[in-house]
Design an enzyme around this catalytic site. Structure first.
Site, PDB file in Angstrom:
ATOM      1  N   ASP A  32      27.718  25.025  46.397  1.00  0.00           N
ATOM      2  CA  ASP A  32      27.116  25.989  45.637  1.00  0.00           C
ATOM      3  C   ASP A  32      26.801  25.330  44.440  1.00  0.00           C
ATOM      4  O   ASP A  32      27.355  24.215  44.177  1.00  0.00           O
ATOM      5  CB  ASP A  32      27.750  27.280  45.744  1.00  0.00           C
ATOM      6  CG  ASP A  32      27.087  28.531  44.702  1.00  0.00           C
ATOM      7  OD1 ASP A  32      25.802  28.614  44.995  1.00  0.00           O
ATOM      8  OD2 ASP A  32      27.808  28.664  43.808  1.00  0.00           O
ATOM      9  N   ASP A  34      25.665  27.467  41.157  1.00  0.00           N
ATOM     10  CA  ASP A  34      26.107  28.697  39.952  1.00  0.00           C
ATOM     11  C   ASP A  34      27.649  28.910  40.270  1.00  0.00           C
ATOM     12  O   ASP A  34      27.972  29.389  41.157  1.00  0.00           O
ATOM     13  CB  ASP A  34      25.171  29.879  39.952  1.00  0.00           C
ATOM     14  CG  ASP A  34      23.956  29.523  39.434  1.00  0.00           C
ATOM     15  OD1 ASP A  34      23.571  28.767  38.506  1.00  0.00           O
ATOM     16  OD2 ASP A  34      22.868  30.104  39.820  1.00  0.00           O
ATOM     17  N   ASP A  43      20.864  31.519  36.186  1.00  0.00           N
ATOM     18  CA  ASP A  43      19.966  32.327  35.750  1.00  0.00           C
ATOM     19  C   ASP A  43      20.219  33.382  34.640  1.00  0.00           C
ATOM     20  O   ASP A  43      19.359  33.810  33.753  1.00  0.00           O
ATOM     21  CB  ASP A  43      19.793  33.533  36.770  1.00  0.00           C
ATOM     22  CG  ASP A  43      19.104  32.836  38.166  1.00  0.00           C
ATOM     23  OD1 ASP A  43      18.259  31.889  37.825  1.00  0.00           O
ATOM     24  OD2 ASP A  43      19.215  33.367  39.261  1.00  0.00           O
ATOM     25  N   ASP A 123      20.650  29.555  45.434  1.00  0.00           N
ATOM     26  CA  ASP A 123      19.896  30.604  45.102  1.00  0.00           C
ATOM     27  C   ASP A 123      19.398  30.615  43.746  1.00  0.00           C
ATOM     28  O   ASP A 123      18.748  31.531  43.130  1.00  0.00           O
ATOM     29  CB  ASP A 123      20.228  31.957  45.609  1.00  0.00           C
ATOM     30  CG  ASP A 123      19.313  32.953  45.653  1.00  0.00           C
ATOM     31  OD1 ASP A 123      18.139  32.531  45.682  1.00  0.00           O
ATOM     32  OD2 ASP A 123      19.673  34.204  45.655  1.00  0.00           O
ATOM     33  N   ASP A 203      31.397  30.333  45.695  1.00  0.00           N
ATOM     34  CA  ASP A 203      32.161  31.130  44.801  1.00  0.00           C
ATOM     35  C   ASP A 203      31.365  32.505  45.054  1.00  0.00           C
ATOM     36  O   ASP A 203      32.521  33.550  44.944  1.00  0.00           O
ATOM     37  CB  ASP A 203      31.876  31.030  43.216  1.00  0.00           C
ATOM     38  CG  ASP A 203      30.406  31.234  42.890  1.00  0.00           C
ATOM     39  OD1 ASP A 203      30.283  32.410  42.260  1.00  0.00           O
ATOM     40  OD2 ASP A 203      29.450  30.705  43.259  1.00  0.00           O
TER      41      ASP A 203
END
EC number: 3.1.3.75
Length: 268
Positions: A32, A34, A43, A123, A203
């Protein structure tokens, strides 16, 4: 079926005179972005570019469950209206700090690059991820990056789109990481690359969905105390044995590196 380690030591096959087939990687390592590779949610990081580092209350309140991707499109459009331009975004993403121990993990993976195939499923957005990975000097370690498409329009505004559509009820409408991982493994199998083990480092709640699809040969590395970790614990309490992968929580990514190093020492 996953390739077993008994075939690892066999001589390379030849397609022609002097043309050896490269030995395929033994392990797939999925990251992942972030709050995994980087220590922040990127973001949220972009809000530092807003006037007063805050959004107008109506815009902030417009975030609705299940439509976060659309919300971020509005945020980016607002930042564009405020005069934030490509160089501003690039500098911001490049300066987001890496998570604790992540440099050590990437150093280990760089030294053992022939054994590990790396992909990233996030994402966030493609521009921000690639900017950070290049700044950290690790972009070339990744075979493929899956993230929401992003680019700058003729006004210099950063635009964002959804990654895909899917039918998973547990994931946001724009991305199901389980679907991405499952399709990637099938694609690599068709290319005659099958992995002994899959390792997943994440996470968030959207990292839990793909980790449920891992097998008993695989390892999930949830960041300790984050949603993915809590969800694995809850599943084990409610349905013992339902979560098949070995769970190895981490606070520093150096712990992940040490686990993988010990694994290599034990392998044939």
């Amino acid at each position: 079926m996953r390739r077993c380690c008994q075939g690892v030591g066999l001589p390379c096959l030849f397609k022609g005179v002097g043309m050896a087939t490269p030995r395929p990687p033994r392990f797939l390592l999925v990251f992942d972005f972030d709050e995994t590779i980087v220590a922040e949610n990127s973001d949220d990081s972009v809000l530092r570019l807003a006037p007063g580092q805050a959004l107008p209350e109506p815009l902030r309140q417009s975030q609705r469950q299940g439509s976060y991707n659309e919300y971020m499109r509005r945020v980016l459009a607002f930042l564009g209206d405020q005069g934030v331009r490509p160089a501003d975004f690039k500098a911001l993403y490049e300066n987001i700090p890496l998570s604790p121990g992540m440099p050590e993990l990437f150093q280990f993976l760089s030294k053992n690059h022939e054994l590990f195939e790396l992909i990233l499923i996030s994402d966030a957005n493609m521009f921000g991820i690639e900017a950070k990975l290049r700044a950290a000097g690790v972009h070339s370690l990744f075979r493929k990056i899956f993230s929401n498409p992003s680019s700058f329009d003729k006004r210099g505004y950063l635009t964002l789109g959804p990654y895909h559509s899917h039918k998973c009820l547990d994931c946001p409408a724009n991305m199901c990481k389980r679907k991405i991982l499952t399709e990637y493994l099938a694609e690599r199998a068709q290319e005659e690359v099958e992995f002994e083990r899959v390792f997943y480092v994440g996470d968030g709640a959207n990292d839990f969905c793909p980790s449920v699809a891992l097998t008993s040969a695989d390892v999930a590395f949830p960041r300790k105390g984050f949603p993915m970790h809590r969800m694995t614990q809850e599943m084990e309490q409610k349905q013992p044995g339902a979560f098949q992968a070995t769970v190895v929580p981490w606070e520093s990514a150096a712990e992940v590196a040490r686990y993988l190093q010990e694994l290599l020492k034990r392998k044939c």
